[in-house]
Design a protein around this motif. Structure first.
Motif, PDB file in Angstrom:
ATOM      1  N   ALA A 116      99.341 -13.714 -64.572  1.00 23.04           N
ATOM      2  CA  ALA A 116     100.023 -14.794 -63.837  1.00 23.04           C
ATOM      3  C   ALA A 116      99.593 -16.060 -64.854  1.00 23.04           C
ATOM      4  CB  ALA A 116      99.780 -15.001 -62.425  1.00 23.04           C
ATOM      5  N   GLY A 117      98.305 -16.115 -64.957  1.00 25.06           N
ATOM      6  CA  GLY A 117      97.516 -17.082 -65.354  1.00 25.06           C
ATOM      7  C   GLY A 117      98.196 -17.573 -66.897  1.00 25.06           C
ATOM      8  N   LEU A 118      98.038 -16.636 -67.753  1.00 20.23           N
ATOM      9  CA  LEU A 118      98.699 -16.607 -69.225  1.00 20.23           C
ATOM     10  C   LEU A 118     100.125 -16.930 -69.167  1.00 20.23           C
ATOM     11  CD1 LEU A 118      96.934 -13.254 -70.584  1.00 20.23           C
ATOM     12  CD2 LEU A 118      96.543 -15.979 -71.233  1.00 20.23           C
ATOM     13  N   ASP A 119     101.012 -16.691 -67.925  1.00 19.52           N
ATOM     14  CA  ASP A 119     102.450 -16.875 -67.975  1.00 19.52           C
ATOM     15  C   ASP A 119     102.225 -18.478 -67.872  1.00 19.52           C
ATOM     16  OD1 ASP A 119     105.176 -16.370 -68.135  1.00 19.52           O
ATOM     17  OD2 ASP A 119     105.050 -16.814 -66.018  1.00 19.52           O
ATOM     18  N   ARG A 120     101.584 -18.950 -66.890  1.00 18.34           N
ATOM     19  CA  ARG A 120     101.754 -20.341 -66.551  1.00 18.34           C
ATOM     20  C   ARG A 120     101.253 -21.031 -67.513  1.00 18.34           C
ATOM     21  NH1 ARG A 120      99.178 -19.747 -62.235  1.00 18.34           N
ATOM     22  NH2 ARG A 120      96.977 -20.342 -63.091  1.00 18.34           N
ATOM     23  N   TRP A 121     100.174 -20.748 -68.256  1.00 20.55           N
ATOM     24  CA  TRP A 121      99.428 -21.676 -69.486  1.00 20.55           C
ATOM     25  C   TRP A 121     100.326 -21.428 -70.672  1.00 20.55           C
ATOM     26  CZ3 TRP A 121      94.350 -18.416 -68.603  1.00 20.55           C
ATOM     27  CH2 TRP A 121      93.821 -18.714 -67.405  1.00 20.55           C
ATOM     28  N   SER A 122     101.110 -20.477 -70.871  1.00 17.82           N
ATOM     29  CA  SER A 122     101.990 -20.343 -72.074  1.00 17.82           C
ATOM     30  C   SER A 122     103.016 -21.026 -72.126  1.00 17.82           C
ATOM     31  CB  SER A 122     102.320 -18.733 -72.438  1.00 17.82           C
ATOM     32  OG  SER A 122     103.121 -18.392 -71.333  1.00 17.82           O
ATOM     33  N   ARG A 123     103.455 -21.706 -70.899  1.00 15.78           N
ATOM     34  CA  ARG A 123     104.734 -22.629 -70.534  1.00 15.78           C
ATOM     35  C   ARG A 123     104.280 -24.009 -70.768  1.00 15.78           C
ATOM     36  NH1 ARG A 123     106.347 -21.483 -65.585  1.00 15.78           N
ATOM     37  NH2 ARG A 123     105.067 -19.720 -65.032  1.00 15.78           N
ATOM     38  N   LEU A 129     102.823 -21.423 -79.773  1.00 12.93           N
ATOM     39  CA  LEU A 129     102.364 -19.869 -79.811  1.00 12.93           C
ATOM     40  C   LEU A 129     103.369 -19.237 -80.650  1.00 12.93           C
ATOM     41  CD1 LEU A 129     102.479 -19.628 -75.795  1.00 12.93           C
ATOM     42  CD2 LEU A 129     100.503 -19.493 -77.432  1.00 12.93           C
ATOM     43  N   GLY A 130     104.185 -19.983 -81.567  1.00 11.72           N
ATOM     44  CA  GLY A 130     105.052 -19.377 -82.701  1.00 11.72           C
ATOM     45  C   GLY A 130     104.124 -18.309 -83.409  1.00 11.72           C
ATOM     46  N   ASP A 131     104.551 -17.207 -83.693  1.00 15.06           N
ATOM     47  CA  ASP A 131     103.776 -16.249 -84.500  1.00 15.06           C
ATOM     48  C   ASP A 131     102.537 -15.554 -84.017  1.00 15.06           C
ATOM     49  OD1 ASP A 131     105.861 -16.536 -86.540  1.00 15.06           O
ATOM     50  OD2 ASP A 131     104.734 -18.124 -87.483  1.00 15.06           O
ATOM     51  N   VAL A 132     102.100 -15.844 -82.788  1.00 15.44           N
ATOM     52  CA  VAL A 132     101.033 -15.202 -82.159  1.00 15.44           C
ATOM     53  C   VAL A 132     101.698 -13.716 -81.777  1.00 15.44           C
ATOM     54  CG1 VAL A 132      99.839 -14.684 -79.969  1.00 15.44           C
ATOM     55  CG2 VAL A 132      99.942 -16.954 -81.153  1.00 15.44           C
ATOM     56  N   THR A 133     100.889 -12.636 -82.293  1.00 13.03           N
ATOM     57  CA  THR A 133     101.543 -11.239 -82.197  1.00 13.03           C
ATOM     58  C   THR A 133     101.245 -10.710 -80.813  1.00 13.03           C
ATOM     59  OG1 THR A 133      99.487 -10.619 -83.403  1.00 13.03           O
ATOM     60  CG2 THR A 133     101.535 -11.034 -84.607  1.00 13.03           C
ATOM     61  N   ARG A 134      99.974 -10.938 -80.410  1.00 14.23           N
ATOM     62  CA  ARG A 134      99.522 -10.259 -79.208  1.00 14.23           C
ATOM     63  C   ARG A 134      98.328 -10.991 -78.433  1.00 14.23           C
ATOM     64  NH1 ARG A 134      97.833  -4.213 -80.015  1.00 14.23           N
ATOM     65  NH2 ARG A 134      96.604  -4.423 -78.337  1.00 14.23           N
ATOM     66  N   ILE A 135      98.093 -10.667 -77.145  1.00 14.69           N
ATOM     67  CA  ILE A 135      96.976 -11.308 -76.384  1.00 14.69           C
ATOM     68  C   ILE A 135      96.332 -10.157 -75.823  1.00 14.69           C
ATOM     69  CG2 ILE A 135      96.210 -12.646 -74.650  1.00 14.69           C
ATOM     70  CD1 ILE A 135      98.638 -14.610 -75.173  1.00 14.69           C
ATOM     71  N   ASP A 136      94.900  -9.798 -76.023  1.00 17.88           N
ATOM     72  CA  ASP A 136      94.175  -8.798 -75.488  1.00 17.88           C
ATOM     73  C   ASP A 136      93.432  -9.442 -74.604  1.00 17.88           C
ATOM     74  OD1 ASP A 136      94.999  -6.195 -76.934  1.00 17.88           O
ATOM     75  OD2 ASP A 136      94.689  -7.573 -78.628  1.00 17.88           O
ATOM     76  N   VAL A 137      93.261  -9.009 -73.132  1.00 16.99           N
ATOM     77  CA  VAL A 137      92.477  -9.419 -72.360  1.00 16.99           C
ATOM     78  C   VAL A 137      91.357  -8.405 -72.126  1.00 16.99           C
ATOM     79  CG1 VAL A 137      92.442 -10.239 -69.929  1.00 16.99           C
ATOM     80  CG2 VAL A 137      94.197 -10.953 -71.127  1.00 16.99           C
ATOM     81  N   ILE A 138      90.239  -8.543 -72.201  1.00 18.50           N
ATOM     82  CA  ILE A 138      89.010  -7.532 -71.968  1.00 18.50           C
ATOM     83  C   ILE A 138      88.244  -8.112 -71.095  1.00 18.50           C
ATOM     84  CG2 ILE A 138      89.394  -6.547 -74.245  1.00 18.50           C
ATOM     85  CD1 ILE A 138      86.844  -8.084 -75.212  1.00 18.50           C
ATOM     86  N   ALA A 139      87.319  -7.144 -70.378  1.00 16.77           N
ATOM     87  CA  ALA A 139      86.305  -7.530 -69.502  1.00 16.77           C
ATOM     88  C   ALA A 139      85.099  -8.153 -70.119  1.00 16.77           C
ATOM     89  CB  ALA A 139      86.038  -6.219 -68.747  1.00 16.77           C
ATOM     90  N   HIS A 184      91.848 -23.055 -76.305  1.00 14.09           N
ATOM     91  CA  HIS A 184      91.073 -23.310 -77.380  1.00 14.09           C
ATOM     92  C   HIS A 184      91.415 -22.110 -78.657  1.00 14.09           C
ATOM     93  CE1 HIS A 184      87.169 -23.759 -79.595  1.00 14.09           C
ATOM     94  NE2 HIS A 184      87.208 -22.352 -79.817  1.00 14.09           N
ATOM     95  N   GLU A 185      91.980 -20.933 -78.047  1.00 16.04           N
ATOM     96  CA  GLU A 185      92.125 -19.852 -78.970  1.00 16.04           C
ATOM     97  C   GLU A 185      93.535 -20.254 -79.673  1.00 16.04           C
ATOM     98  OE1 GLU A 185      89.947 -18.085 -80.041  1.00 16.04           O
ATOM     99  OE2 GLU A 185      88.505 -18.744 -78.420  1.00 16.04           O
ATOM    100  N   VAL A 186      94.484 -20.984 -78.705  1.00 15.95           N
ATOM    101  CA  VAL A 186      96.008 -21.170 -79.290  1.00 15.95           C
ATOM    102  C   VAL A 186      95.606 -22.295 -80.276  1.00 15.95           C
ATOM    103  CG1 VAL A 186      98.002 -22.293 -78.656  1.00 15.95           C
ATOM    104  CG2 VAL A 186      97.004 -20.482 -77.386  1.00 15.95           C
TER     105      VAL A 186
END
Length: 190
Positions: A116-123, A129-139, A184-186
């Motif tokens: 939900a957070g990533l969906d909201r922030w990505s909008r 975000l063009g060409d970002v291939t994947r987002i990994d969320v780790i603990a 920051h990572e974007v």
């Protein structure tokens, strides 16, 4: 080396070599250096080698991660192997932005909140975000010295997320920190 362009160019050359590069990667992974504390760029080197092997030969990747996981490893290298081995059964938790797959680690208690957070922030208007291939969320873990990373080779984002959500002011602070880290990572990607 820790020189990004050198590593990136070597990465691309090895990928271009295809299956001919597999023996060289396997040779570099067959060492007891992973038992020792990482020095210099060696902490990331293991991850780069494993990611490269995953791209070149999935079966070899599965065998090597199993062998490494069963051996003696420094705790940071062990965590790297665990994170990389999880790629074997990767299934995206969802997609954000222009169809970017999001992978949420099994040890995150509330993957829906991460999505939900990533969906909201990505909008966010104007977000690149063009060409970002994947987002990994780790603990998040005390052994990790980062909250997020940008993977130059894959144009991928890795976010370290609290395994268990906190409530109240602490939870609010965590969400602000996660959102800032995402942006920051974007920014690295852009």
């Amino acid at each position: 080396t820790g020189h990004v362009e050198t590593v990136r160019d070597a990465w691309r050359d090895l990928l271009a070599a295809g299956s001919d590069a597999v023996p060289a990667v396997l040779d570099k992974l067959d060492t007891d250096a992973w038992e020792a504390p990482p020095r210099g760029p060696s902490g990331r080197y293991l991850g780069v080698l494993l990611l490269l092997l995953d791209e070149l030969d999935r079966d070899s990747f599965a065998r090597v991660t199993e062998r490494l996981a069963a051996g003696r490893l420094h705790p940071l290298h062990r965590r790297t192997v665990q994170v990389m081995a999880a790629r074997l059964c990767d299934r995206p938790a969802g997609h954000v932005g222009p169809g970017i797959a999001v992978y949420v680690a099994d040890d995150i208690d509330d993957p829906a909140a991460a999505m939900a957070g990533l969906d909201r922030w990505s909008r966010t208007p104007g977000l690149e975000l063009g060409d970002v291939t994947r987002i990994d969320v780790i603990a998040q873990s005390p052994s990790l010295d980062y909250l997020g990373l940008y993977n130059l080779f894959f144009s991928g984002i890795i976010l370290a997320w609290p395994a268990s959500p906190r409530r109240g002011l602490h939870g609010w602070f965590d969400r602000i920190q996660q959102e800032f880290t995402f942006y920051h990572e974007v920014g690295h990607h852009a």
